[in-house]
Design an enzyme around this catalytic site. Structure first.
Site, PDB file in Angstrom:
ATOM      1  N   LYS A  21       0.977  -1.189  -0.105  1.00 15.69           N
ATOM      2  CA  LYS A  21       0.158  -0.084  -0.134  1.00 15.69           C
ATOM      3  C   LYS A  21       0.891   1.119   0.147  1.00 15.69           C
ATOM      4  CE  LYS A  21      -3.706   1.977   3.144  1.00 15.69           C
ATOM      5  NZ  LYS A  21      -4.580   2.135   2.028  1.00 15.69           N
ATOM      6  N   THR A  24      -2.435   7.027   0.042  1.00 20.35           N
ATOM      7  CA  THR A  24      -3.670   7.124   0.908  1.00 20.35           C
ATOM      8  C   THR A  24      -4.419   8.219   0.282  1.00 20.35           C
ATOM      9  OG1 THR A  24      -4.644   7.208   3.026  1.00 20.35           O
ATOM     10  CG2 THR A  24      -2.315   8.653   2.679  1.00 20.35           C
ATOM     11  N   GLU A  74      -3.372   0.781  -3.705  1.00 21.28           N
ATOM     12  CA  GLU A  74      -3.849   0.557  -2.290  1.00 21.28           C
ATOM     13  C   GLU A  74      -4.218  -0.762  -1.984  1.00 21.28           C
ATOM     14  OE1 GLU A  74      -5.328   2.671   0.170  1.00 21.28           O
ATOM     15  OE2 GLU A  74      -5.859   4.551  -0.916  1.00 21.28           O
TER      16      GLU A  74
HETATM   17  C1  LIG Z   1      -7.062   7.008  10.301  1.00 20.46           C
HETATM   18  C2  LIG Z   1      -7.676   8.287   9.896  1.00 20.46           C
HETATM   19  O1  LIG Z   1      -7.461   9.327  10.477  1.00 20.46           O
HETATM   20  N1  LIG Z   1      -7.721   8.413   8.439  1.00 20.46           N
HETATM   21  C3  LIG Z   1      -7.712   7.496   7.524  1.00 20.46           C
HETATM   22  C4  LIG Z   1      -7.989   7.700   6.196  1.00 20.46           C
HETATM   23  C5  LIG Z   1      -7.685   6.896   5.163  1.00 20.46           C
HETATM   24  N2  LIG Z   1      -7.099   5.672   5.695  1.00 20.46           N
HETATM   25  C6  LIG Z   1      -6.683   4.815   4.375  1.00 20.46           C
HETATM   26  C7  LIG Z   1      -7.939   4.066   4.026  1.00 20.46           C
HETATM   27  C8  LIG Z   1      -7.797   3.615   2.464  1.00 20.46           C
HETATM   28  O2  LIG Z   1      -6.926   2.585   2.488  1.00 20.46           O
HETATM   29  C9  LIG Z   1      -6.932   4.938   2.118  1.00 20.46           C
HETATM   30  C10 LIG Z   1      -7.614   5.806   1.532  1.00 20.46           C
HETATM   31  O3  LIG Z   1      -8.085   6.811   2.073  1.00 20.46           O
HETATM   32  O4  LIG Z   1      -6.373   5.415   3.480  1.00 20.46           O
HETATM   33  C11 LIG Z   1      -6.859   5.332   6.933  1.00 20.46           C
HETATM   34  O5  LIG Z   1      -6.150   4.264   7.035  1.00 20.46           O
HETATM   35  N3  LIG Z   1      -7.022   6.017   7.706  1.00 20.46           N
END
Ligand SMILES: CC(=O)Nc1ccn([C@H]2C[C@H](O)[C@@H](CO)O2)c(=O)n1
Length: 105
Positions: A21, A24, A74
């Site tokens: 991954k 994000t 991802e």
């Molecule tokens: C934990 C937090 O504050 N925010 C996030 C936002 C996104 N993600 C991950 C989910 C997906 O795999 C990608 C795309 O947004 O990033 C995350 O772990 N935590």
């Protein structure tokens, strides 16, 4: 000020550590990461630090413009990625694609 920390949901930790991954997608509140800066990564759930990453790039992308290529970065299918984004950021169109490289464990 340059952000120095980022959180991820714990369920994504293994994919980040294995290098599966490498991007994000975040909302407006997290668009201020700076290319070449190094940030400490921790779990959203309990704040446990698990690696550091170097920010490679930060680019705007619309939810409707997400492709199989984004999903592959991802380690998901496009359907899976779309569902994850809609769950975390309901109704949002404007996202920011943050590309990163892990720099240590
Ligand atoms: C934990 C937090 O504050 N925010 C996030 C936002 C996104 N993600 C991950 C989910 C997906 O795999 C990608 C795309 O947004 O990033 C995350 O772990 N935590």
């Amino acid at each position: 000020m340059t952000p120095t920390t980022m959180t991820f949901f714990e369920r994504f930790e293994a994919d980040i550590l294995s290098g599966k991954k490498t991007i994000t997608l975040r909302d407006e509140a997290e668009k201020h990461y700076v290319p070449d800066s190094v940030v400490t990564v921790s779990t959203f759930e309990d704040g446990r630090e698990f690696c550091r990453i170097k920010i490679v790039s930060v680019e705007p992308v619309l939810f409707d413009a997400l492709t199989d290529y984004h999903a592959a970065q991802e380690n998901m299918t496009l359907d899976e990625l779309s569902a994850v984004i809609q769950d975390i950021y309901p109704g949002i169109q404007q996202l920011y694609l943050i590309s990163y490289q892990r720099v240590d464990a």
